[in-house]
Design a protein around this motif. Structure first.
Motif, PDB file in Angstrom:
ATOM      1  N   ALA A 108      38.585 -14.412   4.838  1.00 34.15           N
ATOM      2  CA  ALA A 108      39.431 -14.498   3.647  1.00 34.15           C
ATOM      3  C   ALA A 108      39.530 -15.930   3.135  1.00 34.15           C
ATOM      4  O   ALA A 108      39.496 -16.174   1.920  1.00 34.15           O
ATOM      5  CB  ALA A 108      40.821 -13.950   3.964  1.00 34.15           C
TER       6      ALA A 108
ATOM      7  N   ARG B 195      38.964 -11.932  10.426  1.00 35.80           N
ATOM      8  CA  ARG B 195      39.385 -11.514   9.090  1.00 35.80           C
ATOM      9  C   ARG B 195      40.009 -12.671   8.326  1.00 35.80           C
ATOM     10  O   ARG B 195      39.752 -12.842   7.125  1.00 35.80           O
ATOM     11  CB  ARG B 195      40.377 -10.363   9.208  1.00 35.80           C
ATOM     12  CG  ARG B 195      40.772  -9.740   7.876  1.00 35.80           C
ATOM     13  CD  ARG B 195      41.605  -8.502   8.084  1.00 35.80           C
ATOM     14  NE  ARG B 195      41.889  -7.820   6.814  1.00 35.80           N
ATOM     15  CZ  ARG B 195      42.560  -6.679   6.725  1.00 35.80           C
ATOM     16  NH1 ARG B 195      42.997  -6.083   7.816  1.00 35.80           N
ATOM     17  NH2 ARG B 195      42.773  -6.141   5.542  1.00 35.80           N
ATOM     18  N   SER B 196      40.802 -13.481   9.000  1.00 29.57           N
ATOM     19  CA  SER B 196      41.427 -14.627   8.337  1.00 29.57           C
ATOM     20  C   SER B 196      40.382 -15.643   7.895  1.00 29.57           C
ATOM     21  O   SER B 196      40.458 -16.193   6.790  1.00 29.57           O
ATOM     22  CB  SER B 196      42.449 -15.275   9.274  1.00 29.57           C
ATOM     23  OG  SER B 196      43.482 -14.373   9.614  1.00 29.57           O
TER      24      SER B 196
ATOM     25  N   ARG C 145      42.106 -10.285  -0.755  1.00 30.84           N
ATOM     26  CA  ARG C 145      41.634 -10.331   0.633  1.00 30.84           C
ATOM     27  C   ARG C 145      42.464 -11.309   1.459  1.00 30.84           C
ATOM     28  O   ARG C 145      42.774 -11.037   2.620  1.00 30.84           O
ATOM     29  CB  ARG C 145      40.165 -10.735   0.670  1.00 30.84           C
ATOM     30  CG  ARG C 145      39.199  -9.698   0.139  1.00 30.84           C
ATOM     31  CD  ARG C 145      37.770 -10.162   0.288  1.00 30.84           C
ATOM     32  NE  ARG C 145      37.423 -10.361   1.691  1.00 30.84           N
ATOM     33  CZ  ARG C 145      36.307 -10.966   2.092  1.00 30.84           C
ATOM     34  NH1 ARG C 145      35.462 -11.449   1.198  1.00 30.84           N
ATOM     35  NH2 ARG C 145      36.054 -11.095   3.386  1.00 30.84           N
TER      36      ARG C 145
ATOM     37  N   ALA D 291      44.716 -10.276   4.650  1.00 34.11           N
ATOM     38  CA  ALA D 291      44.500 -10.896   5.954  1.00 34.11           C
ATOM     39  C   ALA D 291      45.794 -11.490   6.502  1.00 34.11           C
ATOM     40  O   ALA D 291      46.087 -11.373   7.699  1.00 34.11           O
ATOM     41  CB  ALA D 291      43.427 -11.972   5.849  1.00 34.11           C
TER      42      ALA D 291
END
Length: 254
Positions: free
Chosen positions: A146, A142-143, A20, A24
């Motif tokens: 992750a 998203r970052s 993930r 990302a």
């Protein structure tokens, strides 16, 4: 057998989290590059606030500006009271709509959330994102997810190793051998944490690298006695305020 299952769980946790994180980082790096504002110009006060702290910081600047000119009363107990509802500023109108007409009250943190999601703030975000100065919401979200995942894995793998050590030996491998089994997934997660600090960290902030460069330049704040204070608030946050009661008001009275 249980130790093998715990080892498999450790590898699965580390592999999923690292995958993930890499996905990302790749997705963020592939975000279409946009040219910075042309011709170059100074950021406005609210643009600087957004790049420094997002919608919440924009609302901090707006609330304090209204409080300073006595259009709004911010109490240290965490309540905001409308004193003068007349304004031509779109951000201030968002605050008034979140509270009500003159004399009405609302919790300051609720006003920040409601007005911070209004169209006026989204327009600032869209303008800065389109100019390449702000990180897109999808890349930042998203970052952040992750990075949280890899941090969780970094705690989960040692916990699984300790659990495996606590199990009865039953003629199985000694403790040092069990620790060696878990060393590789732990090394993988720790390496991913380091990679995350280098590759993903720039996409966790509101400002892109170009935006941070713009923040180091001049800021076009309205003229007046509060110019420097509002500029400091926009860039540095409520901690720059010299009034402790006002800081408590922005913190919801806590």
């Amino acid at each position: 057998m249980l130790r093998i299952l715990l080892l498999v769980a450790a590898w699965a946790t580390a592999a999923v989290a690292c995958t993930r994180l890499c996905a990302a980082a790749v997705a963020a790096a592939r975000t279409p590059a946009r040219r910075a504002l042309r011709p170059p110009r100074a950021l406005t006060l609210h643009e600087a606030a957004f790049l420094s702290g997002g919608p919440g910081r924009v609302m901090d600047v707006t609330l304090v500006a209204m409080h300073r000119r006595r259009a709004l009363l911010l109490a240290h107990t965490g309540w905001a009271t409308v004193v003068d509802a007349r304004t031509d500023d779109v951000l201030e109108r968002s605050v008034i709509r979140a509270i009500g007409p003159a004399g009405h009250q609302a919790r300051t943190d609720a006003v920040r959330r409601a007005a911070g999601s209004a169209d006026a703030v989204r327009a600032i975000a869209d303008r800065l994102t389109g100019a390449g100065l702000a990180v897109p919401d999808t890349a930042r979200t998203r970052s952040a997810a992750a990075v949280r995942g890899i941090r969780t894995a970094a705690f989960a793998v040692p916990a699984l190793a300790v659990t495996a050590l606590a199990l009865p030996g039953g003629g199985g491998p000694p403790g040092p051998a069990v620790l060696a089994w878990f060393a590789l997934p732990l090394l993988l997660t720790l390496s991913a944490l380091l990679i995350g600090r280098i590759e993903v960290r720039p996409y966790l902030d509101w400002a892109s690298p170009e935006g941070r460069t713009a923040l180091s330049g001049p800021i076009a704040a309205p003229e007046g006695a509060e110019r420097e204070r509002l500029t400091a608030l926009a860039v540095g946050g409520p901690g720059t305020l010299d009034d402790p009661l006002l800081r408590r008001a922005l913190d919801g009275g806590r």
